[in-house]
Scaffold this motif. Sequence first.
Motif, mmCIF file in Angstrom:
data_model
loop_
_atom_site.group_PDB
_atom_site.id
_atom_site.type_symbol
_atom_site.label_atom_id
_atom_site.label_comp_id
_atom_site.label_asym_id
_atom_site.label_seq_id
_atom_site.Cartn_x
_atom_site.Cartn_y
_atom_site.Cartn_z
ATOM 1 N N ASN B 64 0.820 -1.205 0.000
ATOM 2 C CA ASN B 64 0.000 0.000 0.000
ATOM 3 C C ASN B 64 0.858 1.261 0.000
ATOM 4 O OD1 ASN B 64 0.851 0.114 2.689
ATOM 5 N ND2 ASN B 64 -1.070 1.004 3.348
ATOM 6 N N ALA B 65 0.270 2.368 -0.383
ATOM 7 C CA ALA B 65 0.976 3.647 -0.388
ATOM 8 C C ALA B 65 -0.037 4.772 -0.228
ATOM 9 C CB ALA B 65 1.752 3.815 -1.692
ATOM 10 N N VAL B 66 0.318 5.747 0.591
ATOM 11 C CA VAL B 66 -0.515 6.946 0.740
ATOM 12 C C VAL B 66 0.258 8.105 0.129
ATOM 13 C CG1 VAL B 66 -1.688 8.496 2.340
ATOM 14 C CG2 VAL B 66 -1.531 6.071 2.870
ATOM 15 N N ILE B 67 -0.272 8.695 -0.915
ATOM 16 C CA ILE B 67 0.432 9.768 -1.624
ATOM 17 C C ILE B 67 -0.415 11.040 -1.598
ATOM 18 C CG2 ILE B 67 1.622 10.385 -3.773
ATOM 19 C CD1 ILE B 67 2.753 7.836 -2.921
ATOM 20 N N ALA B 68 0.263 12.165 -1.412
ATOM 21 C CA ALA B 68 -0.436 13.455 -1.376
ATOM 22 C C ALA B 68 -0.002 14.329 -2.547
ATOM 23 C CB ALA B 68 -0.139 14.166 -0.063
ATOM 24 N N GLU B 123 -7.503 -1.415 -4.290
ATOM 25 C CA GLU B 123 -8.503 -0.813 -3.426
ATOM 26 C C GLU B 123 -8.039 0.631 -3.193
ATOM 27 O OE1 GLU B 123 -11.262 -2.444 -2.179
ATOM 28 O OE2 GLU B 123 -11.814 -0.577 -1.200
ATOM 29 N N ALA B 125 -8.716 4.526 -1.570
ATOM 30 C CA ALA B 125 -9.479 5.283 -0.578
ATOM 31 C C ALA B 125 -9.019 6.732 -0.575
ATOM 32 C CB ALA B 125 -9.299 4.672 0.803
ATOM 33 N N ASN B 126 -9.947 7.609 -0.386
ATOM 34 C CA ASN B 126 -9.619 9.027 -0.287
ATOM 35 C C ASN B 126 -9.394 9.368 1.182
ATOM 36 O OD1 ASN B 126 -9.482 11.768 -0.366
ATOM 37 N ND2 ASN B 126 -11.479 12.083 -1.309
ATOM 38 N N LEU B 127 -8.175 9.767 1.524
ATOM 39 C CA LEU B 127 -7.860 10.081 2.912
ATOM 40 C C LEU B 127 -7.668 11.583 3.118
ATOM 41 C CD1 LEU B 127 -5.356 7.240 3.928
ATOM 42 C CD2 LEU B 127 -7.827 7.228 3.988
ATOM 43 N N VAL B 137 -5.284 13.487 -1.012
ATOM 44 C CA VAL B 137 -4.479 12.475 -0.323
ATOM 45 C C VAL B 137 -5.173 11.152 -0.593
ATOM 46 C CG1 VAL B 137 -3.582 11.628 1.861
ATOM 47 C CG2 VAL B 137 -3.875 14.070 1.529
ATOM 48 N N GLU B 139 -5.023 6.716 -0.766
ATOM 49 C CA GLU B 139 -4.342 5.473 -0.453
ATOM 50 C C GLU B 139 -4.731 4.445 -1.506
ATOM 51 O OE1 GLU B 139 -5.721 2.472 1.862
ATOM 52 O OE2 GLU B 139 -3.771 1.776 2.528
ATOM 53 N N MET B 141 -4.232 0.332 -2.177
ATOM 54 C CA MET B 141 -3.752 -0.943 -1.672
ATOM 55 C C MET B 141 -3.861 -1.936 -2.829
ATOM 56 S SD MET B 141 -5.737 -3.303 1.071
ATOM 57 C CE MET B 141 -5.703 -2.166 2.408
#
Lengths: 110, 151
Positions: B64-68, B123, B125-127, B137, B139, B141
């Motif tokens: 997974n990765a969370v990128i902004a 998958e 998701a908007n964080l 931002v 995510e 997965m």
Amino acid sequence: MHNDILVSNLEIVFGKRIQKHLGLVQGSSVRAKHAGKDLLAGFKNFVGGELTAYTELMQESRAEAMERMLAQAQAVGANAVLNVRFSTASIAVGAAEIYVYGTAVVLAEE
Amino acid sequence: MEILVQLAILAFLLMVGYFAGSRRERRHYQSIMAREKHLNRLPAVASRVPPADGRYQQRLVVGNAVIANDYFKFFLAGLRQFFGGRIHAYETLMDRARREAVLRMKAEAQKCGAELIFNVRYETANLSWGLNNGMGVIEVMAYGTALIPGR
């Protein structure tokens, strides 16, 4: 802890046959972000790029959801969870839920 | 006077966002492409039916990765939302997150000696959570089943 349970998002395991279906097992975890880490993330937000604190948060959350699903699988006497899926929902400001579910089965040698 | 100060702050943030953001994005793409080259040997496919010869062990692998997005891109996207049309800034954001997530999944699979990854799913998701006016931002997965030779 539940290392003996096979987890896969396929529906077949070659060389094994499904002896018994035990129904759906699931696990979920809702995590909120840490205020201090969030401050840093807010700053990082101006320059873009990966927000490592959030990546880790989601990883921890996923591990917990998996752990719960596997505990359930063990409780019903499964030795494998097949066709596993994840679902992520951003449920409130600063909180996300990770939900994982799959079919608990008993596998036997063919 | 106050308006001038606010404009100066906005201009500063836009400049920081533009320079730091594009540099970081360029670097990220370089790193993604280098790792992709290295991990091309390990194909990840969306097929649900594994090879029938049965000499594989299965294991779920996840990345997974969370990128902004940076402030400049956020600003551009805001303008774009007014006029409509393609938002390139958000396309690269999604692209980076997806490719990074797949690379991490592949790295995990490689660690346990896998040859193939089957049934890959994403998958998203908007964080944003209203952080800085809901600036992008996200995510991603990626997960699938690694097939490890030998049983």
